[in-house]
Design an enzyme around this catalytic site. Structure first.
Site, PDB file in Angstrom:
ATOM      1  CG  ASP A  97      -2.240   0.547   1.053  1.00 24.63           C
ATOM      2  OD1 ASP A  97      -2.316   1.667   0.531  1.00 24.63           O
ATOM      3  OD2 ASP A  97      -3.234  -0.113   1.417  1.00 24.63           O
ATOM      4  CG  ASP A 198      -4.158   5.543   1.482  1.00 22.11           C
ATOM      5  OD1 ASP A 198      -5.144   4.822   1.697  1.00 22.11           O
ATOM      6  OD2 ASP A 198      -3.875   6.560   2.159  1.00 22.11           O
ATOM      7  CD  GLU A 255      -8.746   5.304  -0.993  1.00 20.65           C
ATOM      8  OE1 GLU A 255      -9.689   5.036  -0.246  1.00 20.65           O
ATOM      9  OE2 GLU A 255      -7.685   5.785  -0.559  1.00 20.65           O
ATOM     10  CG  HIS A 327      -8.994  -1.310   4.386  1.00 18.84           C
ATOM     11  ND1 HIS A 327      -8.884  -1.182   3.019  1.00 18.84           N
ATOM     12  CD2 HIS A 327      -8.451  -0.193   4.911  1.00 18.84           C
ATOM     13  CE1 HIS A 327      -8.290  -0.038   2.736  1.00 18.84           C
ATOM     14  NE2 HIS A 327      -8.026   0.589   3.871  1.00 18.84           N
ATOM     15  CG  ASP A 328     -11.111   2.327   3.938  1.00 18.56           C
ATOM     16  OD1 ASP A 328     -10.581   2.180   5.057  1.00 18.56           O
ATOM     17  OD2 ASP A 328     -10.500   2.767   2.943  1.00 18.56           O
TER      18      ASP A 328
HETATM   19  C1  GLC Z   1      -7.606   5.433   2.593  1.00 25.24           C
HETATM   20  C2  GLC Z   1      -7.523   4.119   3.336  1.00 25.24           C
HETATM   21  C3  GLC Z   1      -8.099   4.299   4.712  1.00 25.24           C
HETATM   22  C4  GLC Z   1      -7.302   5.334   5.439  1.00 25.24           C
HETATM   23  C5  GLC Z   1      -7.185   6.630   4.621  1.00 25.24           C
HETATM   24  C6  GLC Z   1      -6.075   7.482   5.140  1.00 25.24           C
HETATM   25  O1  GLC Z   1      -8.895   5.834   2.377  1.00 25.24           O
HETATM   26  O2  GLC Z   1      -8.134   3.123   2.597  1.00 25.24           O
HETATM   27  O3  GLC Z   1      -8.122   3.100   5.443  1.00 25.24           O
HETATM   28  O4  GLC Z   1      -7.888   5.616   6.665  1.00 25.24           O
HETATM   29  O5  GLC Z   1      -6.879   6.399   3.268  1.00 25.24           O
HETATM   30  O6  GLC Z   1      -4.831   6.943   4.814  1.00 25.24           O
END
Ligand code: GLC
Ligand code: CA
Length: 553
Positions: A97, A198, A255, A327-328
């Site tokens: 990641d 991310d 993302e 995971h979110d």
């Molecule tokens: C992304 C991740 C999340 C995290 C955020 C800040 O959205 O998937 O889990 O809290 O970034 O890094």
């Protein structure tokens, strides 16, 4: 242009909750190595690990204090190297990641910025002089409260769009960008297959930083107001691609939120910034500026519309990465299947409808066995920092503690983060010690071990889906074929053709009651069916509740 990742199946691991090899209650890298054969059997090619770098774990690893170290709770660098090597032996690829919108406030850069805010490392962050009674801007952080926090020991404040332990990095500074590229290449040199990237849309701020219209009673506005105005992120992303991923032919999946439609080819076209990006159209559906408590549930018709919208938008420009959960997000089977209808058949239907879309399927750990949301009885049981904030938001909006808790139970990120359910043994076979987060009590009925020996299980169904994608007879169609919706207006029915050298029909009866469809042409073969039979008369099929079919036409 064909790329090595187009026909792959990917799997996301949340290391802390996957498998604990040493009984400290925390999943670890040796644990992942132990389970590689399981993933290989499932048909997984690409494995994305949520962060396992050195971190205070304020946001479960998305707050990195050293990009070149593995957190001892997860293992050692040797473990990581062994994982990469073991994956390679099985023709699998490891993705890490890449969290570079921000680091941790415990990172050396940040400590040095505190010591000398006007020096080199001060310029790695967004710092502003502190003014009594006035914040530099009125933005609300994603995890609640202002994005500004005092820079310890100085008369300045720093920007954090996420938690205050996640200071934003200043991408306008070429020295910072060099550090990022150096780090990416260092990992790629170790043999990584690539990265999941991310929160990347946050790296470009609209400058100069300024206030926007408040959108809640707190007088603050969402960061997205600023991001909408920001221009020029492509310069950073193109530079990053050229300096890193491209040289290694690495896979990168972003993302990405709120890209502008005309920018799609730049993002995931032939020479895009990324190999792929996630489709979040279903996960963001029904969201509200006010908070989780105000989110509206998604119906089967909405779900269908969201998927098809994304498919139309992307067409053949590139490849989306399709997810049911991550995971979110809460567990997809609890979110996309109407309440009370979550069962074996409906779980399989959802799996097939999503998996056969054009794009790269990402399975999130536990999804392949139909793991469900975690029942909670008190806010004290909640770990997720985002959920804890949303609880307060809901109370402030006048909800009762019970109602607020119900909201949290629906959306909490803990739902996806509970330990992987390996067996019906103590702690679901995840750990010999006390798991860091509560195990879902349904582990005795939902677990890998029992599903491995049950031909009828969700797990075996996922294996069949993977096998269709990999079957030489269908691969070209499943990977590269176009997607054409059918019977789009039919209520509670989701159906589409995949057309390549073959024509496949994927059709799901997205409801408990039966429903009839009349085929446009006869089918040759049933590739997959979540029921034993097909009830039909000539060209008319009477689909059973939540029946899903993949037919070769
Ligand atoms: C992304 C991740 C999340 C995290 C955020 C800040 O959205 O998937 O889990 O809290 O970034 O890094
Ligand atoms: Ca451990």
């Amino acid at each position: 242009m064909k790329k090595w990742w187009h026909d792959k199946v990917a799997y996301q691991i949340y290391p802390k909750s996957f498998y604990d090899s040493n009984g400290d209650g925390i999943g670890d890298i040796p644990g992942i190595i132990d389970k590689l054969d399981y993933l290989h059997d499932l048909g997984v090619d690409i494995v994305w690990l949520s962060p396992c770098y050195q971190s205070p774990l304020a946001d479960q690893g998305y707050d990195i204090s050293d990009y070149y170290k593995i957190d001892p709770r997860f293992g050692t660098m040797e473990d990581m190297e062994r994982l990469i090597a073991e994956a390679k032996k099985r023709n699998m690829y490891i993705l890490m990641d890449l969290v570079v919108n921000h680091c941790s406030d415990e990172h050396e850069w940040f400590r040095k910025a505190c010591e000398d805010p006007d020096g080199k490392y001060g310029r790695f962050f967004y710092l502003r002089d502190k003014e009594e009674g006035k914040l530099p801007t009125n933005w609300r952080s994603y995890f609640g409260g202002s994005v500004w926090e005092d820079l310890p020991g100085t008369d300045k404040q720093y920007l954090h769009v996420f938690h205050k332990k996640q200071p934003d990095l200043n991408w306008e500074n070429p020295e910072l960008r060099e550090e990022v590229y150096k780090n990416i290449n260092w990992w790629l040199d170790k043999g990584l297959g690539g990265f999941r990237i991310d929160a990347i849309m946050n790296i470009k701020k609209a400058l100069p930083l300024h206030d926007y219209e408040p959108d809640r009673e707190d007088g603050l506005c969402s960061v997205s107001a600023m991001l909408q105005e920001a221009r020029g992120i492509g310069e950073f992303l193109g530079e990053m691609r050229d300096r890193t991923f491209k040289k290694y032919d690495a896979f990168s999946v972003g993302e990405v939120f709120n890209e502008k439609p005309e920018e799609l080819p730049d993002f995931i076209g032939d020479n895009g910034y990324f190999s792929s990006m996630f489709d979040f159209n279903e996960t963001i559906f029904g969201g509200s500026e006010k908070g989780w408590y105000d989110a509206k549930p998604i119906t089967p018709d909405d779900y269908k519309r969201c998927c098809f919208e994304s498919q139309k938008r992307i067409g053949e420009i590139g490849f989306l990465s399709n997810i049911i959960e991550n995971h979110d997000e809460p567990r997809g089977v609890c979110r996309y299947i109407p309440e009370g209808d979550c069962c074996l058949e409906s779980k399989k239907m959802l799996a097939a409808l999503n998996f056969m879309l054009r794009g790269i399927p990402f399975i999130y750990q536990g999804q392949e066995i139909g793991m469900e949301n975690l029942p909670i009885s008190s806010i004290d049981e909640v770990d997720d920092i985002s959920a804890r904030d949303e609880y307060k938001v809901a109370l402030a909006a006048g909800l009762s503690p019970e109602e607020a808790l119900r909201t949290i139970a629906r959306f909490s990120r803990d739902n996806a983060r509970t330990p992987m359910q390996w067996s019906d043994e103590e702690n679901a076979g995840f750990s010999a010690g006390k798991p860091w987060l509560k195990v879902n009590p349904n582990y005795s009925s939902i677990n890998v071990e029992s599903q491995l020996s049950d031909e009828n299980s969700v797990l075996q169904f996922y294996k069949k889906l993977v096998a269709i994608r990999k079957d030489p007879a269908y691969k070209e169609t499943v990977v590269y074929g176009i997607l054409e919706p059918v019977w789009e207006e039919k209520h509670n029915l989701m159906a589409y053709y995949r057309k390549g050298d073959k024509t496949l029909l994927v059709v799901g009866n997205y409801q408990r009651g039966e429903q009839e469809i009349t085929l446009e042409t006869a089918y040759r073969k049933v590739l997959l069916n979540n029921y034993k039979d097909i009830v039909q008369e000539k060209g008319t099929i009477r689909l059973q509740g939540y029946q899903v079919l993949i037919l070769e036409m």
